[in-house]
Design a protein around this motif. Structure first.
Motif, mmCIF file in Angstrom:
data_model
loop_
_atom_site.group_PDB
_atom_site.id
_atom_site.type_symbol
_atom_site.label_atom_id
_atom_site.label_comp_id
_atom_site.label_asym_id
_atom_site.label_seq_id
_atom_site.Cartn_x
_atom_site.Cartn_y
_atom_site.Cartn_z
ATOM 1 N N ILE A 1 0.815 -1.204 0.114
ATOM 2 C CA ILE A 1 0.008 -0.040 0.015
ATOM 3 C C ILE A 1 0.747 1.211 -0.111
ATOM 4 O O ILE A 1 0.544 2.189 -0.900
ATOM 5 C CB ILE A 1 -0.910 -0.095 1.221
ATOM 6 N N LEU B 1 -6.663 2.877 -0.448
ATOM 7 C CA LEU B 1 -6.051 1.767 -0.523
ATOM 8 C C LEU B 1 -6.106 1.053 0.753
ATOM 9 O O LEU B 1 -6.237 -0.269 0.950
ATOM 10 C CB LEU B 1 -4.469 1.911 -0.745
ATOM 11 N N SER C 1 -7.423 -2.816 2.106
ATOM 12 C CA SER C 1 -6.259 -3.565 2.517
ATOM 13 C C SER C 1 -6.577 -4.869 3.269
ATOM 14 O O SER C 1 -5.755 -5.762 2.927
ATOM 15 C CB SER C 1 -5.520 -2.798 3.630
#
Lengths: 228, 325
Positions: A153, A175, A179
């Motif tokens: 990330i 992001l 995750s």
């Protein structure tokens, strides 16, 4: 001995914005000493302390990256988002210099191809530092999965920042929201790689997948599963 | 007015140990006109005389002279005698002992310093009697950066070695220019009137510091004469880390080199001392710490990139650097 060298590196960091990740910046560091030198360090002295050629620049870049990780501890809160955002903000002052800096790191002298290890090491160290700051309690495969996902990330967010600095934090947030899927995929890969310790049948692997996807479900008893 | 060998310090300071004073040869040569050797207090001794069997009192400080233990005040004279003996064949013997590799080491040493890259430098080369480092520095600056202002003061305690260097430079374009000076002096005690503090940009010493009685004193003087930001660079034989290479190196050093000394130079004992003195020199980390203790800023206590030293040929020789900050 190493203390003076480290001190000079620390004095060079504020000069990166104006002089770049250059040997010239390192030479100027002695002008910022409490008892400043009358002139910058000679090229010979810079080589003696920090390495020859681009090696000195790599030393400076590594020192700058180390300082960036220290800055992560001063994030406004102990959430992964804020810690990584703090790290991205550290990049802002020199974001236009970073592409060349990263290129210098991954193109060491004497090797005729790109060496990805410095880049991977940078991402891994940032991820590890972020997990330490938030006091991550993962153990076993989760420890690796968590750090791998954060490294991925962060790398994506940093690359985004190089081209679009203003939207980097928003990109990071998006992001992070997805995750968990990344983490699960990595954890699955880790568990599947240990499949030799699990009875080698498709139903057993299905049970592992079932467990991963539906974590809250109780673990099925393997002896009650009909073999296909 | 050509270069002359300048002597530093008072006559008594140059006398060394009183008991070794004797007649000296006066050489009727151009060199002799500039430097009256009849005033030199030391003579060449046989090695049976120099092998001291004295068991000093507890107050007598001792040091190593190769594998021998000698009174500290005697080492300087003993080393002087060695180099007076080998001076005329020094370069030939270096080629024979190292199979010419010493030239590669010295080229690497000087090129890593890049003299002249950012303007002319004022350099001092200690134990640089035969002038090979000084010549390399001046040639490097001239050929790579068109620098004809860099200067080197060649300093050596041994007049015979300086004479060889003077002769070498007479064959070059630097003869009779301000780019080179030859000065006879002791690296442990550079007179301040001739070597003021904070003067030099670069201090070099190649294959010489191990012969000094007190390495910390040499380092202290190096620190004094360098400018802030000046660089100390030492090329010296060191400890080989690879056991197999170390075994081969020991065989070469103790079996072949003294024989070469006998055949080529007629002086086995001097070359025996040279190989023994290499074994008595501190290891790379120890020497790096000594440089740091003298006040220099160095790299980390490791070899290679970012380190305080760099090994050549597996540690047979090492280049240690430090900066006066």
């Amino acid at each position: 001995m190493a203390g003076v060298r480290t001190r000079l590196l620390q004095l060079t960091l504020p000069l990166v914005r104006s002089h770049g990740f250059t040997r010239h910046a390192l030479a100027q560091s002695v002008l910022a000493l409490p008892a400043p030198h009358p002139e910058p360090l000679s090229d010979t002295a810079v080589s003696a302390l920090f390495g020859e050629g681009d090696e000195a620049r790599r030393t400076l870049i590594e020192a700058w990256l180390d300082e960036g990780r220290k800055q992560m501890r001063h994030a406004p809160s102990r959430s992964i988002k804020d810690v990584l955002a703090a790290r991205l903000r550290y990049n802002e002052s020199v974001v236009d210099l970073l592409p060349e800096a990263f290129a210098t790191l991954v193109t060491p002298e004497g090797i005729p191809f790109v060496d990805p290890r410095p880049a991977l090491s940078h991402a891994a160290k940032v991820a590890d530092e972020a997990c330490n700051v938030v006091n991550d309690q993962s153990v076993g495969p989760s420890w690796y999965a968590r750090r791998t996902s954060i490294a991925a990330i962060y790398t994506a967010a940093e690359l985004h920042q190089l081209t679009s600095p203003k939207t980097a934090e928003d990109f990071l947030s998006s992001l992070l929201e997805s995750s968990t899927k990344v983490e699960s995929a990595v954890l699955l890969r880790v568990v599947v790689s240990f499949k030799h310790s699990v009875p080698r049948n498709m139903c057993s692997e299905y049970c592992v997948l079932y467990m991963l996807i539906h974590k809250t479900r109780p673990r099925p008893r393997l002896d009650k599963i009909e073999h296909s | 007015m050509t270069e002359k060998i300048e002597k530093s310090g008072s006559q008594s300071e140059r006398d060394g140990v009183q008991s070794y004073r004797g007649k000296a040869e006066y050489r009727n040569s151009d060199f002799g006109r500039f430097c009256d050797l009849s005033t030199f207090p030391f003579t060449r001794f046989t090695h049976s005389v120099t092998q001291s069997n004295q068991q000093g009192s507890s107050e007598t400080k001792t040091t190593h002279f190769g594998f021998q233990t000698v009174p500290e005040e005697a080492k300087e004279s003993l080393v002087k005698n060695v180099f007076s003996s080998v001076a005329s064949s020094y370069d030939v013997m270096n080629d024979a002992m190292s199979l010419g590799v010493h030239r590669l080491w010295k080229d690497d040493y000087v090129s890593s310093l890049r003299p002249g890259r950012k303007g002319p430098l004022r350099c001092i080369d200690l134990a640089g009697g035969t002038g090979d480092i000084a010549l390399r520095i001046l040639d490097y600056a001239r050929e790579n950066y068109a620098d004809r202002e860099t200067s080197v003061d060649v300093v050596d305690i041994n007049a015979e070695m300086l004479k060889e260097g003077y002769k070498r430079f007479k064959k070059t374009m630097y003869h009779n220019t301000p780019q080179v000076r030859f000065i006879e002096s002791n690296a442990q005690a550079l007179p301040e009137e001739q070597f003021p503090s904070n003067t030099y940009d670069l201090y070099t010493i190649a294959f010489g510091i191990r012969n000094c009685t007190s390495i910390p004193d040499v380092l202290k003087e190096a620190y004094r004469v360098l400018k802030p930001g000046g660089t100390f660079a030492c090329l010296e034989f060191s400890k080989v880390n690879n056991p197999l290479l170390n075994m081969l190196y020991d065989q070469w050093s103790f079996s072949v080199i003294p024989i070469m000394g006998t055949v080529l130079a007629g002086d086995r004992d001097s070359y025996q001392y040279l190989v023994e003195s290499i074994r008595k020199f501190p290891s790379q980390p120890e020497f790096a710490q000594m440089i740091a203790d003298a006040g220099f800023a160095t790299g980390g206590l490791h070899e290679g990139k970012g380190g305080a030293w760099r090994d050549l040929w597996g540690g047979i020789a090492s280049v240690h650097t430090g900066v006066k900050v």
